[in-house]
Motif scaffolding. Sequence first.
Motif, PDB file in Angstrom:
ATOM      1  N   ARG A  26      -8.184   6.423   3.731  1.00  0.00           N
ATOM      2  CA  ARG A  26      -8.225   5.269   3.363  1.00  0.00           C
ATOM      3  C   ARG A  26      -7.055   4.646   2.600  1.00  0.00           C
ATOM      4  O   ARG A  26      -6.931   3.198   3.043  1.00  0.00           O
ATOM      5  CB  ARG A  26      -9.610   5.230   2.469  1.00  0.00           C
ATOM      6  N   LEU A  27      -6.382   5.348   1.890  1.00  0.00           N
ATOM      7  CA  LEU A  27      -5.375   4.723   1.350  1.00  0.00           C
ATOM      8  C   LEU A  27      -4.233   4.469   2.288  1.00  0.00           C
ATOM      9  O   LEU A  27      -3.479   3.437   1.957  1.00  0.00           O
ATOM     10  CB  LEU A  27      -4.841   5.951   0.054  1.00  0.00           C
ATOM     11  N   ARG A  30      -5.223   1.503   4.126  1.00  0.00           N
ATOM     12  CA  ARG A  30      -4.953   0.251   3.204  1.00  0.00           C
ATOM     13  C   ARG A  30      -3.301   0.019   3.202  1.00  0.00           C
ATOM     14  O   ARG A  30      -2.933  -1.326   3.136  1.00  0.00           O
ATOM     15  CB  ARG A  30      -5.399   0.384   1.914  1.00  0.00           C
ATOM     16  N   SER A  33      -2.229  -1.842   6.301  1.00  0.00           N
ATOM     17  CA  SER A  33      -2.846  -3.143   6.607  1.00  0.00           C
ATOM     18  C   SER A  33      -2.101  -4.421   6.300  1.00  0.00           C
ATOM     19  O   SER A  33      -1.015  -4.123   5.700  1.00  0.00           O
ATOM     20  CB  SER A  33      -4.321  -3.171   5.857  1.00  0.00           C
ATOM     21  N   TRP A  35      -2.742  -6.613   4.550  1.00  0.00           N
ATOM     22  CA  TRP A  35      -2.571  -7.135   3.031  1.00  0.00           C
ATOM     23  C   TRP A  35      -1.658  -6.720   2.446  1.00  0.00           C
ATOM     24  O   TRP A  35      -1.386  -7.221   1.420  1.00  0.00           O
ATOM     25  CB  TRP A  35      -3.920  -6.492   2.723  1.00  0.00           C
TER      26      TRP A  35
END
Length: 83
Positions: A26-27, A30, A33, A35
């Motif tokens: 998940r890290l 992220r 991503s 973002w």
Amino acid sequence: MATSETTNTTPTPQMGPAEMRGLAARLRARADSVWMNDQPHQAADLRQAAVLIEQFASLTAEVLTSAAVIDGLTRLLDIVGGA
């Protein structure tokens, strides 16, 4: 007189190797991503944290496996009257 400090924090449950690897994934997602496009340093930190968590997960898995083997050997020795 000594004073004792109390906290109202809830203990965090232990994470197993699988949960650690999930967190690392998940890290990394992220960090990769859109973002994070404007925050390259933070994205790099997230990627590094993911690598460290994966390494820790591998070490944890090895320790747990070794502990299980040692426990099995101890039980066998108890059965045959050794140790």
